[in-house]
Every structure is written in structure tokens, then in C-alpha cells.
Design a protein around this motif. Sequence first.
Motif, PDB file in Angstrom:
ATOM      1  N   LYS A   7      -1.327 -18.345 -26.878  1.00 31.54           N
ATOM      2  CA  LYS A   7      -0.560 -19.120 -27.788  1.00 31.54           C
ATOM      3  C   LYS A   7      -1.183 -19.413 -29.219  1.00 31.54           C
ATOM      4  O   LYS A   7      -2.383 -19.559 -29.332  1.00 31.54           O
ATOM      5  CB  LYS A   7      -0.581 -20.567 -26.693  1.00 31.54           C
ATOM      6  N   LYS A   8      -0.183 -19.648 -30.030  1.00 28.64           N
ATOM      7  CA  LYS A   8      -0.363 -19.938 -31.377  1.00 28.64           C
ATOM      8  C   LYS A   8      -1.321 -21.319 -31.496  1.00 28.64           C
ATOM      9  O   LYS A   8      -0.402 -22.247 -31.129  1.00 28.64           O
ATOM     10  CB  LYS A   8       0.676 -19.761 -32.256  1.00 28.64           C
ATOM     11  N   PHE A   9      -2.064 -21.457 -32.144  1.00 23.04           N
ATOM     12  CA  PHE A   9      -2.855 -22.865 -32.336  1.00 23.04           C
ATOM     13  C   PHE A   9      -2.289 -23.367 -33.735  1.00 23.04           C
ATOM     14  O   PHE A   9      -2.594 -22.774 -34.764  1.00 23.04           O
ATOM     15  CB  PHE A   9      -4.356 -22.780 -32.388  1.00 23.04           C
ATOM     16  N   ILE A  10      -1.461 -24.664 -33.787  1.00 26.41           N
ATOM     17  CA  ILE A  10      -1.274 -25.111 -35.021  1.00 26.41           C
ATOM     18  C   ILE A  10      -1.839 -26.575 -34.946  1.00 26.41           C
ATOM     19  O   ILE A  10      -1.511 -27.477 -34.126  1.00 26.41           O
ATOM     20  CB  ILE A  10       0.059 -25.022 -35.337  1.00 26.41           C
ATOM     21  N   PRO A  11      -2.529 -26.560 -36.018  1.00 24.04           N
ATOM     22  CA  PRO A  11      -3.342 -27.985 -36.142  1.00 24.04           C
ATOM     23  C   PRO A  11      -2.231 -29.017 -36.288  1.00 24.04           C
ATOM     24  O   PRO A  11      -1.143 -29.154 -36.737  1.00 24.04           O
ATOM     25  CB  PRO A  11      -4.055 -28.076 -37.451  1.00 24.04           C
ATOM     26  N   ALA A  12      -2.648 -30.467 -35.739  1.00 19.77           N
ATOM     27  CA  ALA A  12      -1.603 -31.401 -35.725  1.00 19.77           C
ATOM     28  C   ALA A  12      -1.098 -32.028 -36.903  1.00 19.77           C
ATOM     29  O   ALA A  12       0.057 -32.306 -37.003  1.00 19.77           O
ATOM     30  CB  ALA A  12      -2.481 -32.736 -35.075  1.00 19.77           C
ATOM     31  N   ASP A  13      -1.952 -31.849 -38.079  1.00 21.29           N
ATOM     32  CA  ASP A  13      -1.438 -32.564 -39.206  1.00 21.29           C
ATOM     33  C   ASP A  13      -0.503 -31.295 -40.008  1.00 21.29           C
ATOM     34  O   ASP A  13       0.562 -31.775 -40.517  1.00 21.29           O
ATOM     35  CB  ASP A  13      -2.406 -32.392 -40.377  1.00 21.29           C
ATOM     36  N   GLU A  14      -0.638 -30.149 -39.624  1.00 19.97           N
ATOM     37  CA  GLU A  14       0.248 -29.162 -39.949  1.00 19.97           C
ATOM     38  C   GLU A  14       1.613 -29.259 -39.318  1.00 19.97           C
ATOM     39  O   GLU A  14       2.760 -29.077 -39.864  1.00 19.97           O
ATOM     40  CB  GLU A  14       0.014 -27.782 -39.817  1.00 19.97           C
ATOM     41  N   LYS A  15       1.592 -29.615 -38.003  1.00 21.30           N
ATOM     42  CA  LYS A  15       2.745 -29.851 -37.165  1.00 21.30           C
ATOM     43  C   LYS A  15       3.547 -30.941 -37.749  1.00 21.30           C
ATOM     44  O   LYS A  15       4.619 -30.963 -37.825  1.00 21.30           O
ATOM     45  CB  LYS A  15       2.418 -30.165 -35.807  1.00 21.30           C
ATOM     46  N   ALA A  16       2.691 -32.044 -38.062  1.00 23.83           N
ATOM     47  CA  ALA A  16       3.479 -33.393 -38.462  1.00 23.83           C
ATOM     48  C   ALA A  16       4.182 -33.172 -39.703  1.00 23.83           C
ATOM     49  O   ALA A  16       5.175 -33.437 -39.873  1.00 23.83           O
ATOM     50  CB  ALA A  16       2.384 -34.244 -38.469  1.00 23.83           C
ATOM     51  N   GLU A  17       3.330 -32.199 -40.813  1.00 20.87           N
ATOM     52  CA  GLU A  17       3.938 -31.948 -41.947  1.00 20.87           C
ATOM     53  C   GLU A  17       5.305 -31.102 -41.788  1.00 20.87           C
ATOM     54  O   GLU A  17       6.617 -31.476 -42.351  1.00 20.87           O
ATOM     55  CB  GLU A  17       3.021 -31.174 -42.744  1.00 20.87           C
ATOM     56  N   VAL A  18       5.393 -30.056 -40.885  1.00 19.51           N
ATOM     57  CA  VAL A  18       6.501 -29.369 -40.399  1.00 19.51           C
ATOM     58  C   VAL A  18       7.576 -30.148 -39.987  1.00 19.51           C
ATOM     59  O   VAL A  18       8.773 -30.047 -40.525  1.00 19.51           O
ATOM     60  CB  VAL A  18       6.029 -28.204 -39.542  1.00 19.51           C
ATOM     61  N   LYS A  19       7.132 -31.025 -39.135  1.00 22.00           N
ATOM     62  CA  LYS A  19       8.311 -31.969 -38.522  1.00 22.00           C
ATOM     63  C   LYS A  19       8.985 -32.848 -39.521  1.00 22.00           C
ATOM     64  O   LYS A  19      10.216 -32.954 -39.795  1.00 22.00           O
ATOM     65  CB  LYS A  19       7.671 -32.887 -37.558  1.00 22.00           C
ATOM     66  N   ARG A  20       7.928 -33.247 -40.587  1.00 19.76           N
ATOM     67  CA  ARG A  20       8.670 -34.138 -41.754  1.00 19.76           C
ATOM     68  C   ARG A  20       9.527 -33.301 -42.670  1.00 19.76           C
ATOM     69  O   ARG A  20      10.626 -33.848 -42.870  1.00 19.76           O
ATOM     70  CB  ARG A  20       7.418 -34.803 -42.399  1.00 19.76           C
ATOM     71  N   LEU A  21       8.985 -32.252 -42.738  1.00 19.26           N
ATOM     72  CA  LEU A  21       9.864 -31.515 -43.523  1.00 19.26           C
ATOM     73  C   LEU A  21      11.162 -31.378 -43.050  1.00 19.26           C
ATOM     74  O   LEU A  21      12.200 -31.454 -43.629  1.00 19.26           O
ATOM     75  CB  LEU A  21       9.104 -30.067 -44.023  1.00 19.26           C
ATOM     76  N   TYR A  22      11.308 -30.717 -41.779  1.00 21.79           N
ATOM     77  CA  TYR A  22      12.437 -30.466 -41.136  1.00 21.79           C
ATOM     78  C   TYR A  22      13.309 -31.621 -40.910  1.00 21.79           C
ATOM     79  O   TYR A  22      14.530 -31.585 -41.219  1.00 21.79           O
ATOM     80  CB  TYR A  22      12.052 -29.606 -39.682  1.00 21.79           C
ATOM     81  N   ASP A  23      12.584 -32.894 -40.771  1.00 20.66           N
ATOM     82  CA  ASP A  23      13.422 -33.900 -40.658  1.00 20.66           C
ATOM     83  C   ASP A  23      14.238 -34.511 -41.974  1.00 20.66           C
ATOM     84  O   ASP A  23      15.501 -34.591 -41.708  1.00 20.66           O
ATOM     85  CB  ASP A  23      12.795 -35.207 -40.238  1.00 20.66           C
ATOM     86  N   ASN A  24      13.429 -34.284 -42.895  1.00 19.58           N
ATOM     87  CA  ASN A  24      14.137 -34.423 -44.127  1.00 19.58           C
ATOM     88  C   ASN A  24      15.226 -33.504 -44.379  1.00 19.58           C
ATOM     89  O   ASN A  24      16.382 -34.044 -44.925  1.00 19.58           O
ATOM     90  CB  ASN A  24      13.024 -34.668 -45.455  1.00 19.58           C
ATOM     91  N   TYR A  25      15.046 -32.395 -44.168  1.00 16.75           N
ATOM     92  CA  TYR A  25      15.946 -31.250 -44.468  1.00 16.75           C
ATOM     93  C   TYR A  25      17.299 -31.310 -43.838  1.00 16.75           C
ATOM     94  O   TYR A  25      18.241 -31.523 -44.251  1.00 16.75           O
ATOM     95  CB  TYR A  25      15.194 -29.833 -44.184  1.00 16.75           C
ATOM     96  N   PHE A  26      17.086 -31.797 -42.411  1.00 13.56           N
ATOM     97  CA  PHE A  26      18.381 -32.084 -41.708  1.00 13.56           C
ATOM     98  C   PHE A  26      19.066 -32.999 -42.011  1.00 13.56           C
ATOM     99  O   PHE A  26      20.308 -33.217 -42.241  1.00 13.56           O
ATOM    100  CB  PHE A  26      17.945 -32.104 -39.985  1.00 13.56           C
ATOM    101  N   HIS A  27      18.309 -34.215 -42.437  1.00 18.73           N
ATOM    102  CA  HIS A  27      19.079 -35.507 -43.005  1.00 18.73           C
ATOM    103  C   HIS A  27      19.821 -35.254 -44.130  1.00 18.73           C
ATOM    104  O   HIS A  27      20.869 -35.685 -44.403  1.00 18.73           O
ATOM    105  CB  HIS A  27      17.668 -36.595 -43.344  1.00 18.73           C
ATOM    106  N   GLN A  28      19.024 -34.408 -45.049  1.00 19.42           N
ATOM    107  CA  GLN A  28      19.647 -34.117 -46.468  1.00 19.42           C
ATOM    108  C   GLN A  28      21.047 -33.199 -46.151  1.00 19.42           C
ATOM    109  O   GLN A  28      22.065 -33.492 -46.969  1.00 19.42           O
ATOM    110  CB  GLN A  28      18.778 -33.435 -47.406  1.00 19.42           C
ATOM    111  N   MET A  29      20.783 -32.342 -45.116  1.00 19.92           N
ATOM    112  CA  MET A  29      22.112 -31.413 -45.115  1.00 19.92           C
ATOM    113  C   MET A  29      23.296 -32.343 -44.386  1.00 19.92           C
ATOM    114  O   MET A  29      24.165 -32.122 -44.595  1.00 19.92           O
ATOM    115  CB  MET A  29      21.521 -30.494 -44.010  1.00 19.92           C
ATOM    116  N   LYS A  30      22.789 -33.065 -43.463  1.00 22.84           N
ATOM    117  CA  LYS A  30      23.788 -34.154 -42.769  1.00 22.84           C
ATOM    118  C   LYS A  30      24.689 -34.899 -44.016  1.00 22.84           C
ATOM    119  O   LYS A  30      25.858 -34.829 -43.987  1.00 22.84           O
ATOM    120  CB  LYS A  30      23.360 -34.934 -41.917  1.00 22.84           C
ATOM    121  N   SER A  31      24.083 -35.365 -45.024  1.00 22.00           N
ATOM    122  CA  SER A  31      24.526 -36.236 -46.135  1.00 22.00           C
ATOM    123  C   SER A  31      25.279 -35.321 -46.771  1.00 22.00           C
ATOM    124  O   SER A  31      26.377 -35.655 -47.178  1.00 22.00           O
ATOM    125  CB  SER A  31      23.471 -36.933 -46.631  1.00 22.00           C
ATOM    126  N   LEU A  32      24.894 -34.045 -47.122  1.00 25.46           N
ATOM    127  CA  LEU A  32      25.665 -33.203 -48.146  1.00 25.46           C
ATOM    128  C   LEU A  32      26.911 -32.762 -47.450  1.00 25.46           C
ATOM    129  O   LEU A  32      27.853 -32.714 -47.958  1.00 25.46           O
ATOM    130  CB  LEU A  32      24.893 -31.931 -48.146  1.00 25.46           C
TER     131      LEU A  32
END
Lengths: 176, 131
Positions: A7-32
Motif C-alpha cells: 500500500k502506498k504511504f502518503i503523509p497526512a499533510d500531503e493528503k490534506a493538501e491534495v484534498k484541498r486542491l481537488y475541492d477547490n478545483y471542483f468548486h471552480q469547475m462547478k461555477s464555471l
Amino acid sequence: MFRIAPKKFIPADEKAEVKRLYDNYFHQMKSLRHYFFEQSLEQAESGEVAQMKHRLEEEEHIRLMEENRLENEKTAKLREEKLKIQAEKTRENILASLINKEEETRQYEIQIEAFLEKQKATPFIQAENIEKAIEEALANPVDFNFAIDLDGYVYRGRETAIEKIPEEERERLRSN
Amino acid sequence: MASAIPTFTKIGKVIRLNKHGCTNRPFYHIVVQKTRDNFDGPVIEQVGSYDAMPNSQNEKLVAVNFERVQYWLAQGAGISNPVAQLLGLSGFLPNHPQTLIQSWKNRREPPRERKLQPIKGIAPPLDNPKI
């Protein structure tokens, strides 16, 4: 056999960062997408294509209205002629019926006259004639009695006897 | 907003890459297709192209018809990840998280050997005679 993939190990802060990026991206796409949709609606109403469509539709509308008007005029003319003819016919019919009515009333009156004359001609007994009529009636008694033979010979009168009448004078083999 | 609801019902169409080209020479068409169709099936509209092989100036050329992309997005078409990344890099859409993630992973450790070298900034000219 039964190899478990590491199983790939991803540190928690990186996961949080990834989640934040994706949330922002989807939010922006929705509004677009919202924005593009509304833009398309506005375009549909005020874009060049829409304007041209409007113009063509208006022209079409005017043309059709013209056609309609001409058609209406034609049919109006035809209708007027028909109405004229019909009016003539009805007038003639009415005249004919009036004449017929007059004829009938005249005929009726003539008939009534004839009937009245007939009735008057029959001998009614008026107040003056009554005594004369009584005397006449008393003087001429009418005897309706009669007898009939099996051979069909009629013997009229109450007081007539068969033997008294000779054979030649026997009446009516057939009485209606 | 009641007017926005139609954009979110899936209309079954997708903007994605269709691989054409020959062996060892991929070439992608950016295409609007029904989700169920194959890459070689019927295409509704071609909306661009992406050449994966870097040219003599060490560029990977991408062509995109932004007007039509906007139209299809307004109609409610989906986008595949690579196309979203390309559009993000071009500036039409916001940057895809995948580009950012890939970039910091690349900074952390260099990627494995590939036939097509990834372009890093102003890349030096390739000296691979096979390309």
C-alpha cells in the motif's frame, strides 16, 4: 500466489493538501459550468444567430399575414355573392308563399260560401213555417216498416199483407 | 438556482482524447463523443488536437477550439482528466490538481526513464536520434 500489493504511504499533510486542491478545483469547475450555461442562454436570445432567426421569423410572419389577408378578401367576395343569390332566392320564396297564402284564403272563402249556400238551400223549418210543417207532417205519415222475403222481395208498409200484392208488382230483388 | 439544474444531469457526452497515429507515434484528437462509443466509433465533433511527440523546437503542440468547448460545457458534457489538464495549462480552465501534484512529485524525485523525455521549463534540444 496470494501476493498482497504494497500500500502506498502518503503523509497526512500531503493528503490534506491534495484534498484541498481537488475541492477547490471542483468548486471552480462547478461555477464555471453554471457560468457557461447562463452565457449560452443569453447567447441564444441575443446572439447573431438568434437575431437572424428573429428577423427571418418576422419576415415569414409578415408574408403569411399578407397571404392570409388576400385569402380573406377572396373568400369575403365569394361569400358576398353567395349571400346575394341566397337573398334573392329567399325573397322569391317569400313572395311565392304569400301568393299561395292569398290563393288559399280565397279558395277557402269560396268553399265557405258554397257550403253556406248549400246549408241555406236545405229546407230548414223557420218560425213562420212551423204550423204549415206540422200540418204537412200530420197529413203525410211516413211508414218506414218493411219486410223482406227469403227470395229477396221487399214488402213495405206496416199494414200490407203478402197475398194482396200481385206477383208482377213485387219490388226489388236486390235492395242496396 | 433552478435554471442551473439541467447542466448537471449527464447528457452522455464527453470531451476526451482519441488516440490516432501509428506505432511509436501517438497523436491525439481532442474530441466530443458519446461516452459509450469506442475511440474509433462515431465522433460528434473534433475540438482540437494534441501531439504527444515533441517537435524540432521541443514543443508539444496543442490546438483547442475554445468556443466549441465552451458550448459543450454549457450543454453539460463531461471532460476527461488529460483534457482537463491541457485546458488548465492553456488557461481556459483552472489548473488541474494533477498537474500540481505531478510537478511536486517530479521535484521530489526524478521520474523513471521514458522514451519521450518530459519537458522541464526551457528544455534543451533532444539528442535522441530515434525520435
